[in-house]
Motif scaffolding. Structure first.
Motif, mmCIF file in Angstrom:
data_model
loop_
_atom_site.group_PDB
_atom_site.id
_atom_site.type_symbol
_atom_site.label_atom_id
_atom_site.label_comp_id
_atom_site.label_asym_id
_atom_site.label_seq_id
_atom_site.Cartn_x
_atom_site.Cartn_y
_atom_site.Cartn_z
ATOM 1 N N VAL A 66 49.899 39.724 44.424
ATOM 2 C CA VAL A 66 48.742 39.365 43.600
ATOM 3 C C VAL A 66 47.908 40.642 43.432
ATOM 4 O O VAL A 66 47.003 40.916 44.215
ATOM 5 C CB VAL A 66 47.904 38.248 44.239
ATOM 6 N N PRO A 67 48.223 41.480 42.443
ATOM 7 C CA PRO A 67 47.478 42.722 42.271
ATOM 8 C C PRO A 67 46.052 42.475 41.816
ATOM 9 O O PRO A 67 45.731 41.428 41.234
ATOM 10 C CB PRO A 67 48.285 43.484 41.217
ATOM 11 N N VAL A 68 45.207 43.448 42.090
ATOM 12 C CA VAL A 68 43.812 43.384 41.661
ATOM 13 C C VAL A 68 43.719 43.909 40.233
ATOM 14 O O VAL A 68 44.214 45.001 39.923
ATOM 15 C CB VAL A 68 42.914 44.202 42.609
ATOM 16 N N LEU A 69 43.096 43.134 39.376
ATOM 17 C CA LEU A 69 42.938 43.505 37.970
ATOM 18 C C LEU A 69 41.577 44.174 37.784
ATOM 19 O O LEU A 69 40.541 43.566 38.050
ATOM 20 C CB LEU A 69 43.043 42.263 37.090
ATOM 21 N N LEU A 70 41.594 45.426 37.333
ATOM 22 C CA LEU A 70 40.368 46.165 37.047
ATOM 23 C C LEU A 70 40.415 46.577 35.574
ATOM 24 O O LEU A 70 41.007 47.600 35.231
ATOM 25 C CB LEU A 70 40.257 47.391 37.958
ATOM 26 N N PRO A 71 39.823 45.782 34.692
ATOM 27 C CA PRO A 71 39.927 46.067 33.258
ATOM 28 C C PRO A 71 39.286 47.406 32.891
ATOM 29 O O PRO A 71 38.160 47.712 33.290
ATOM 30 C CB PRO A 71 39.154 44.902 32.616
ATOM 31 N N GLU A 72 40.028 48.212 32.138
ATOM 32 C CA GLU A 72 39.571 49.517 31.673
ATOM 33 C C GLU A 72 39.685 49.550 30.150
ATOM 34 O O GLU A 72 40.754 49.291 29.595
ATOM 35 C CB GLU A 72 40.414 50.634 32.285
ATOM 36 N N SER A 73 38.595 49.909 29.492
ATOM 37 C CA SER A 73 38.541 49.821 28.025
ATOM 38 C C SER A 73 39.637 50.613 27.341
ATOM 39 O O SER A 73 40.185 50.180 26.321
ATOM 40 C CB SER A 73 37.179 50.313 27.530
ATOM 41 N N PRO A 83 52.777 36.317 38.893
ATOM 42 C CA PRO A 83 52.239 35.021 38.474
ATOM 43 C C PRO A 83 50.722 34.892 38.587
ATOM 44 O O PRO A 83 50.141 33.941 38.079
ATOM 45 C CB PRO A 83 52.930 34.033 39.421
ATOM 46 N N MET A 84 50.094 35.865 39.293
ATOM 47 C CA MET A 84 48.662 35.747 39.543
ATOM 48 C C MET A 84 48.060 37.134 39.723
ATOM 49 O O MET A 84 48.717 38.036 40.247
ATOM 50 C CB MET A 84 48.418 34.905 40.812
ATOM 51 N N VAL A 85 46.817 37.290 39.277
ATOM 52 C CA VAL A 85 46.063 38.511 39.532
ATOM 53 C C VAL A 85 44.737 38.120 40.163
ATOM 54 O O VAL A 85 44.288 36.983 40.045
ATOM 55 C CB VAL A 85 45.813 39.321 38.240
ATOM 56 N N ARG A 86 44.132 39.086 40.840
ATOM 57 C CA ARG A 86 42.839 38.840 41.464
ATOM 58 C C ARG A 86 41.776 39.694 40.789
ATOM 59 O O ARG A 86 42.010 40.873 40.506
ATOM 60 C CB ARG A 86 42.895 39.153 42.960
ATOM 61 N N LEU A 87 40.625 39.100 40.542
ATOM 62 C CA LEU A 87 39.518 39.811 39.926
ATOM 63 C C LEU A 87 38.324 39.832 40.871
ATOM 64 O O LEU A 87 38.009 38.809 41.495
ATOM 65 C CB LEU A 87 39.108 39.146 38.603
ATOM 66 N N CYS A 88 37.655 40.993 40.943
ATOM 67 C CA CYS A 88 36.493 41.171 41.807
ATOM 68 C C CYS A 88 35.360 41.769 40.984
ATOM 69 O O CYS A 88 35.013 42.944 41.139
ATOM 70 C CB CYS A 88 36.832 42.078 42.979
ATOM 71 N N PRO A 89 34.779 40.995 40.072
ATOM 72 C CA PRO A 89 33.794 41.571 39.149
ATOM 73 C C PRO A 89 32.546 42.117 39.825
ATOM 74 O O PRO A 89 32.005 43.136 39.374
ATOM 75 C CB PRO A 89 33.461 40.407 38.208
ATOM 76 N N ALA A 90 32.077 41.479 40.887
ATOM 77 C CA ALA A 90 30.888 41.997 41.574
ATOM 78 C C ALA A 90 31.217 43.277 42.332
ATOM 79 O O ALA A 90 30.528 44.293 42.210
ATOM 80 C CB ALA A 90 30.330 40.938 42.512
ATOM 81 N N ARG A 91 32.293 43.265 43.104
ATOM 82 C CA ARG A 91 32.662 44.416 43.923
ATOM 83 C C ARG A 91 33.045 45.617 43.066
ATOM 84 O O ARG A 91 32.711 46.757 43.381
ATOM 85 C CB ARG A 91 33.821 44.031 44.841
ATOM 86 N N HIS A 92 33.755 45.365 41.968
ATOM 87 C CA HIS A 92 34.263 46.458 41.153
ATOM 88 C C HIS A 92 33.420 46.710 39.899
ATOM 89 O O HIS A 92 33.800 47.519 39.050
ATOM 90 C CB HIS A 92 35.718 46.188 40.774
ATOM 91 N N ARG A 93 32.310 46.025 39.791
ATOM 92 C CA ARG A 93 31.290 46.328 38.792
ATOM 93 C C ARG A 93 31.786 46.224 37.343
ATOM 94 O O ARG A 93 31.742 47.178 36.577
ATOM 95 C CB ARG A 93 30.707 47.743 39.023
ATOM 96 N N PHE A 116 34.502 32.956 44.963
ATOM 97 C CA PHE A 116 33.269 32.335 44.458
ATOM 98 C C PHE A 116 32.074 33.272 44.591
ATOM 99 O O PHE A 116 31.171 33.273 43.748
ATOM 100 C CB PHE A 116 33.013 31.028 45.205
ATOM 101 N N GLU A 117 32.048 34.097 45.648
ATOM 102 C CA GLU A 117 30.937 35.023 45.841
ATOM 103 C C GLU A 117 30.965 36.174 44.848
ATOM 104 O O GLU A 117 29.990 36.930 44.753
ATOM 105 C CB GLU A 117 30.961 35.560 47.274
ATOM 106 N N GLU A 118 32.076 36.350 44.134
ATOM 107 C CA GLU A 118 32.194 37.433 43.166
ATOM 108 C C GLU A 118 31.697 37.043 41.777
ATOM 109 O O GLU A 118 31.649 37.881 40.874
ATOM 110 C CB GLU A 118 33.662 37.875 43.056
ATOM 111 N N THR A 119 31.353 35.772 41.601
ATOM 112 C CA THR A 119 31.004 35.303 40.272
ATOM 113 C C THR A 119 29.910 34.248 40.378
ATOM 114 O O THR A 119 29.196 34.180 41.370
ATOM 115 C CB THR A 119 32.271 34.761 39.559
ATOM 116 N N SER A 120 29.777 33.431 39.362
ATOM 117 C CA SER A 120 28.770 32.360 39.349
ATOM 118 C C SER A 120 29.313 31.209 38.519
ATOM 119 O O SER A 120 30.229 31.390 37.695
ATOM 120 C CB SER A 120 27.468 32.866 38.723
ATOM 121 N N PRO A 121 28.766 30.001 38.693
ATOM 122 C CA PRO A 121 29.197 28.891 37.843
ATOM 123 C C PRO A 121 29.060 29.198 36.355
ATOM 124 O O PRO A 121 29.923 28.842 35.556
ATOM 125 C CB PRO A 121 28.281 27.744 38.280
#
Length: 222
Positions: A66-73, A83-93, A116-121
């Motif tokens: 499950v690699p970490v997805l860090l979107p780059e423009s 089959p799955m990726v992990r996103l850390c929007p708070a940690r990886h800004r 859940f701590e990386e995002t919000s509802p």
């Protein structure tokens, strides 16, 4: 005991803030966990590219990358074949619902695992509205925000919940009663999180054996 147990949320590699096992397989054997979806700790805590490369070099069918997805423009969307990726929007800004993240997720078409701590509802709802077909696995939901989680599961049909931290009395049973066992997924977050507790919880759920087997094997998601 369920015949096949899949840990949908596990780490592999060194943990920079503690002396914890780098290889999950001995503990998986001890707890009777047959397969695990794993993210490399380097990708979470240090170097996303190096961690993902180390992860994708694994050659063990018991360990699903499950690699970490860090979107780059200005970078191409990675072609990992996972089959799955992990996103850390708070940690990886980065913005979970920003144009680059949405474009990458749409192109990949795989499940997005998000703590859940990386995002919000609000961000999760915005993601679901922008990409209605996007499958989301919500990690580490805890048990203090079950009402918010229930609202999200009601509003987002493609949201699944990892139950490792739903350790309040009959919390998992309550969720299964409202949303079905198929939307609940066994996971631990080990070794940073405890894996014995979720494993004990799985064996003592007050649910039909068929429902427990579904949760243990990844619900209808994995």
């Amino acid at each position: 005991m369920p015949e096949h147990i899949v840990d949908a949320h596990r780490l592999i590699g060194p943990v920079p803030f503690d002396d914890l096992p780098e290889d999950p397989r001995p503990e998986m054997d001890r707890l009777g966990i047959h397969q695990a979806y794993v993210t490399h700790t380097l990708a979470l805590y240090s170097d996303v590219r190096a961690g993902n490369e180390a992860l994708l070099d694994l050659d063990d069918p018991r360990l699903v990358p499950v690699p970490v997805l860090l979107p780059e423009s200005f970078e191409p969307v990675p072609d990992w074949g996972v089959p799955m990726v992990r996103l850390c929007p708070a940690r990886h800004r980065f913005e979970l619902t920003g144009p680059t993240a949405l474009r990458w997720l749409a192109a990949l078409g795989v499940t997005a695992a998000i703590d859940f701590e990386e995002t919000s509802p609000g961000h999760l709802l915005a993601l679901a509205r922008a990409l209605p077909e996007q499958r989301i696995l919500l990690l580490n939901p805890g048990y203090r925000r079950l009402r918010a989680i229930a609202e999200l599961m009601t509003a987002i049909p493609n949201l699944w919940l990892e139950i490792g931290t739903v350790n309040t009395q009959r919390g998992v049973e309550w969720l299964a009663g409202h949303f079905g066992a198929g939307r609940l997924v066994f996971g631990t977050g080990a070794p940073v999180m405890d894996d014995c507790g979720p494993r004990f919880l799985l064996d003592h759920l007050d649910l039909p054996e068929a429902d427990v087997a579904v949760i243990a094997s990844g619900g209808s998601l994995l």
